[in-house]
Design a protein around this motif. Structure first.
Motif, short mmCIF file in Angstrom:
data_model
loop_
_atom_site.label_atom_id
_atom_site.label_comp_id
_atom_site.label_asym_id
_atom_site.label_seq_id
_atom_site.Cartn_x
_atom_site.Cartn_y
_atom_site.Cartn_z
N ASP A 20 0.84 -1.19 0.00
CA ASP A 20 0.00 0.00 0.00
C ASP A 20 0.88 1.24 0.00
OD1 ASP A 20 -1.87 2.11 0.89
OD2 ASP A 20 -3.21 0.41 1.26
N ASP A 22 -0.03 4.21 1.05
CA ASP A 22 -0.37 5.09 2.16
C ASP A 22 0.72 5.09 3.22
OD1 ASP A 22 -2.54 6.66 3.69
OD2 ASP A 22 -2.01 5.06 5.10
N GLN A 23 1.11 6.28 3.64
CA GLN A 23 2.19 6.44 4.62
C GLN A 23 1.91 5.68 5.91
OE1 GLN A 23 2.81 10.53 5.72
NE2 GLN A 23 4.50 10.06 7.09
N LYS A 25 0.04 3.04 6.34
CA LYS A 25 0.13 1.59 6.10
C LYS A 25 1.59 1.17 6.02
CE LYS A 25 -4.40 0.89 5.42
NZ LYS A 25 -5.13 0.65 4.20
#
Length: 95
Positions: A20, A22-23, A25
């Motif tokens: 992912d 997303d930071q 995640k």
């Protein structure tokens, strides 16, 4: 001790988080992975080898192509924490 038994349950979660962008995640992936590495120092050698056989290609992918500006500090911290254990240093050096 459970040794590597719970790893099979955690592997898909780690893989999903690593993939992912997303930071948050990525942070979860790095922290969970660091925890597994730290705990693995108490496992038999053959279990550690199985862990690294699975983990090495995934870490190589993350560290060479997935790290972005906003996740650089996350993975740098992961490397610092993970290198506290001798076995992690040896395996990370071989990546």
């Amino acid at each position: 001790m459970l040794e590597e038994e719970p790893l099979e349950l955690v592997k898909p979660i780690i893989e999903e988080l690593m993939n992912d962008v997303d930071q948050n995640k990525q942070r979860a992936a790095s922290e969970l992975t660091a925890g597994v590495i730290g705990g693995s120092k108490h496992w038999p050698v053959d279990a550690q080898e199985r862990l690294w056989a699975w983990l090495a290609p995934r870490l190589t992918k993350v560290l060479t192509s997935s790290v972005k500006t906003d996740t650089m500090l996350i993975w740098t911290s992961f490397l610092e924490v993970s290198c506290i254990t001798k076995s992690a240093i040896l395996h990370l050096a071989s990546l």
